[in-house]
Every structure is written in structure tokens, then in C-alpha cells.
Write a protein that holds these residues in place. Structure first.
Motif: not given
Length: 532
Positions: A355-373
Motif C-alpha cells: 500500500v502506498v501512503l502519503g498526503l495529497n499531492g505527495a505523488g501517489k498517482t504519479t508513481l503508479l503512472r510511472v510504474l505503468s509506463g
């Protein structure tokens, strides 16, 4: 105030709402509820003037503030603060003030004098529109929605999807509209912001029509409930609060069943008696009258109400893969001068749960987008392991092609499926008949969620990247997703505000952003989920 007269809603040949009339006045807090796909979002768009009914009319007095599920933020180069201020036309005034201030700092005396005059005019316009108190009010609303000054000073293009949605919500709340139409307003809000929104809506003097699956929000705020019954295409109006609505609806259902059972029993007795009497010519007329009474009795009953269908969701049997199908080394990402996350290392082993945790704007969605290519990191690399088959669920449904039909999206996700097989899977996700031929752009948020999940089901993915998979889902559909997460045999990397989703995942590890710290999961982290 909104007044609706004989409004009929259709999508293609399908009737979502039979002609209905209602009124929402100042102080009314309406919860618009019903299963996913019932037509709540479509109805709300029509009430906001962004869609056309099949027949009937909608009239309103005063301004309407409309928050759709997929808000359009306009020019992404605009600062977040200016986007919020634009709700009262203050953005242009503030820009004039900033421009005048630059002129006033000029070394040229004429330029300074001209800047001073422009500043005085702009400041007068600012005071006429509420002055600096209005700016302060906008900043206060934004801060309570998790948008600090640092974020307000950034262009919208540098913000995450969740942050942009909160900017739009802040803009709507700042507008002081007479009626608010809010479609899933708690999406992307943390626990503190949701509590603040509840109090704001309770105190709001205007009317509110709200679509939400947040039961606590409904309990705390609504004074009326409009239940859109997908099976009957009708609205049941309850002029009571949430808890009283639940009780009344259950009571009404028991009463309907009891009345139907009594009527069926009496009608059966009349038919039996009439059949016996018809054998005698002298009693044929009386028998005929009894049959008519039985028919009239059954005709007076409303049709038996069907139970809402629920999508049957089970994630795929994962394709075989190596021990570590996905790795990331030293990932970092920035937007301009804004650093999102740095030096993220991650190894996703076969069947692991993170599970990826972090405050809003910490980059959680961005990280998944990077992992997905879908998106590239600034540094580091993502390494595909042996046999990796990736499935990505995007919270904004970017993986769907909105210009293609439901069926075309499905076949694109699994080219080996023939049309019969694709339609069969779609049917289990409640896309039946002509629904499969609708373009994805007309789907509600809940329907897009179901379609995106359906594409995962046929993917044979062995690593799932799930970004807020329970958003926009009714309770029954959410329970299906939680069961699918619980029983999936492959690896999952999960981003969510939903504590129930984390419980279903039973994570082994947690990744904390933006610093990229990885740790073994313990219940001490559970309190961070709703804040993340």
C-alpha cells in the motif's frame, strides 16, 4: 431554487427517469441516491444545464454551482488561486493588481505613476467585489480542503488529479451559488477535509443536491432523500433525513410485500370460488363478477419491485511470472521546480501486497503512472521482470478511450476475446444489450469504474496497480471490489483513502511518499490511510 416539471431522462432508447416533478428550495439538502448506472449523474447534468431532457423542463433562480465527477479545470496554465477566485470574477482583478505592482516598482517615473493609477482602480474594483476579505475566504476554503498557499501559487498543470478536483470544489463553494449540485464531493478528500465539508454544507443557506456514497456525510447533512430506482425509472422522494429515510424505505417495502401477499391470497380465493360457481349456469354471472374483482384487485397493486443487480467482480487468474515481476530503482519526479518524490526504490515480488501512503499531492498517482509506463520519471528506471503482465486501474479512468464504445474498450483490453465472450463479461458488469455500444464518454463515474474493472478482469495481469478503485461505487459494488482484492492471487500495489480496501488487501509492506521510505506494514500505519 430549482423547479422540475414532468422531466423525462433517456440515454438512447433506455429510459432512466419517467416524467417526474419536484422542487429544491433554499435550505434543502437533498441526497440523490441509487445504484451505479441508475442515471444520477445524467440527471444532475441536466439540472445543471449541461444536458437535455427527453421531455419536460428545468427552471432555476439564482446561480447554480455544479461539481461534476470529472471537473473541467479550463486553462491548466492558470494558478490554482486564480481558478478559485474566478468564481466571483476576482481573478482578473487580482491579475491587474499584480501587473500594477510590477509597474510601480519600475525605475521609470512615468511607468510608476501609471502603475499607481492602475493599482488604485484595480483596488477599488477589488473592494467592490468583497475586497481582501474575499481573497482570505477563498484561501480559508482551500486550506480546509487540503490546498495550502504553496499549492495555490502553482499552475494547475503541476497539480495531481486529486488536487485539481479539490481546486474545483473550492471554486464551487466559494462562488456562493444559490444551489449546489455536487457529484461525489468527497472524492480525493482526507478525513479532516470531509469533516469540514460536512459542517460547511450543514450551515449552507442555499439548496444542495448531492450524489455521494459517503454514508456519514449523508447522515450529517441531508434533510431530504431522492431515491432513483433504476428498475422502475422513478424517483421516490422522502422528505426526511438519512436515517429516517432508511427506516421508512424498509417499512414501505415490508408494507408493499404484505399488501401484495394479502391481495394475491384474496384474488386466488376469488378465482377458486368463481371456477367452482361457473359449473352452474345459474351462478355464471356471479362467477364472472368474482373474476373481475380478482383482476381489479391485482391491477391496483404496483409492480413487484426488483432487487438491484450488482456487478460480479473477480480479478483474473494471474499469468505465470518470475519471482520479482516489477522493480523500480531511484525514481524521482518533478514538475518544473516542484519536486514530487525522490529516490524511490521498489521491488514487487510475485503475489506481494503493497500500500502506498502519503498526503495529497505527495505523488501517489504519479508513481503508479510511472510504474505503468504512462509517464516517465526524471531519474531512475522501471524494470519489467520475467513474465510481467501489468494491469493498471487509473482513478481518473485515463486508461479508457472515451471515443470508443464500451465493447471496443473491452476488446482492446483483451484482443483474443471474441464479441460473444466480451459481451458475456460486460453483462456480468451490468452492461447489457445496447449498453455495450455506448461511447465511454457518456458513462457515469460509477459506470466508468465498472468498465475499467472489467478490462482488468480479462487481462490475466499478475501485477495490479490500483488507484482509488472504490471511488464512485455504491456499497454493494464496493463490497464486490473488496472481495476481489481479498481473493486475488497476484501482486497488488494499492493507492486508496478507503480503510476497508486496505483491510481487504492485508498489506505486507507500506511505501511512504514523497520520501520513498519502505517499511513492513503494521497497524500503526492504519490511521494514516484516511489522511493519505
Amino acid at each position: 431554487m430549482i423547479t422540475v416539471s414532468n422531466l423525462e431522462v433517456r440515454v438512447g432508447a433506455r429510459q432512466l427517469l419517467a416524467p417526474a416533478s419536484f422542487r429544491v428550495g433554499a435550505g434543502d439538502k437533498v441526497g440523490l441516491v441509487g445504484r451505479n448506472g441508475a442515471g444520477k449523474t445524467t440527471l444532475t447534468k441536466i439540472l445543471a444545464g449541461e444536458g437535455l431532457p427527453a421531455s419536460g423542463s428545468v427552471s432555476s433562480s439564482g446561480e447554480i454551482g455544479y461539481l461534476p465527477q470529472d471537473p473541467r479545470t479550463g486553462d491548466l496554465d492558470v494558478l490554482a488561486r486564480d481558478r478559485i477566485l474566478s468564481a466571483r470574477g476576482l481573478d482578473e482583478v487580482v491579475r491587474r493588481l499584480r501587473s500594477a505592482e510590477k509597474s510601480m516598482a519600475s525605475a521609470d517615473e512615468k511607468t510608476r505613476a501609471k502603475g499607481m493609477r492602475r493599482y488604485e482602480r484595480a483596488e477599488a474594483d477589488l473592494h467592490a467585489a468583497g475586497g481582501y476579505a474575499a481573497e482570505s475566504e477563498a484561501a480559508r476554503i482551500a486550506a480546509n480542503l487540503g490546498l495550502p498557499d504553496r499549492v495555490l501559487g502553482q499552475p494547475l498543470s503541476t497539480l495531481s488529479g486529486g488536487q485539481r478536483r479539490r481546486v474545483e470544489l473550492a471554486r464551487i463553494l466559494f462562488a456562493q451559488a444559490e444551489t449546489l449540485l455536487l457529484d461525489e464531493p468527497t472524492n480525493h478528500l482526507d478525513a479532516d477535509s470531509i469533516v469540514w465539508l460536512r459542517d460547511f454544507l450543514k450551515a449552507y443557506s442555499g439548496g444542495v443536491i448531492m450524489i455521494s456514497h459517503d454514508v456519514n456525510l449523508l447522515e450529517e447533512t441531508v434533510t431530504r432523500v431522492f431515491h432513483l430506482d433504476a428498475n422502475r425509472a422513478e424517483i421516490d422522494i422522502y422528505n426526511v433525513g438519512w436515517k429516517a429515510y432508511l427506516s421508512q424505505r424498509e417499512t414501505d417495502e415490508r408494507r408493499r410485500k404484505r399488501e401484495r401477499a394479502n391481495a394475491e391470497k384474496k384474488a386466488s380465493q376469488l378465482v377458486d370460488q368463481a371456477n367452482k360457481m361457473r359449473a352452474k349456469a345459474t351462478k355464471a354471472t356471479a362467477a364472472q363478477q368474482m373474476l373481475k374483482r380478482a383482476e381489479k384487485l391485482m391491477a391496483s397493486l404496483e409492480d413487484e419491485r426488483a432487487s438491484d443487480r450488482v456487478a460480479k467482480i473477480a480479478f483474473p487468474t494471474p499469468a505465470p511470472c518470475g519471482k520479482t515481476p516489477l522493480m523500480a530503482r531511484e525514481l524521482s519526479k518533478s514538475y518544473g521546480s516542484l519536486e514530487i518524490f525522490t529516490d524511490v526504490d521498489l521491488a514487487i515480488d510475485r503475489g506481494s501486497r503493497v500500500v502506498v501512503l502519503g498526503l495529497n499531492g505527495a505523488g501517489k498517482t504519479t508513481l503508479l503512472r510511472v510504474l505503468s509506463g504512462i509517464e516517465k520519471s526524471d531519474t531512475g528506471e522501471v524494470i519489467d521482470g520475467h513474465g510481467l503482465k501489468l494491469g493498471y486501474y487509473a482513478q481518473e479512468h485515463e486508461t479508457l478511450d472515451v471515443n470508443r464504445t464500451v465493447l471496443e474498450n473491452m476488446k482492446s483490453a483483451a484482443p483474443d476475446l471474441n464479441e460473444t465472450q466480451a459481451r458475456s463479461v460486460l453483462g456480468s458488469f451490468l452492461f447489457t444489450g445496447d449498453d455495450a455500444d455506448k461511447p465511454a464518454r457518456v458513462l457515469s463515474g460509477g459506470e466508468k469504474t465498472r468498465l475499467a474493472l472489467a478490462t482488468l478482469v480479462v487481462s490475466a495481469a499478475n501485477v495490479l496497480l490500483l488507484d482509488e478503485p472504490t471511488n464512485n461505487l455504491d456499497p454493494a459494488s464496493r463490497a464486490e471490489v473488496l472481495n476481489a482484492i481479498r481473493s486475488y492471487a497476484g501482486a497488488i500495489v494499492l493507492v486508496t483513502h478507503d480503510e476497508g480496501a486496505v483491510e481487504a488487501l492485508e498489506p505486507e509492506r507500506v511505501l511512504l511518499l514523497p520520501d520513498g521510505v519502505e517499511d513492513l506494514w503494521t497497524n500503526d500505519y492504519a490511521d494514516l490511510v484516511s489522511l493519505a
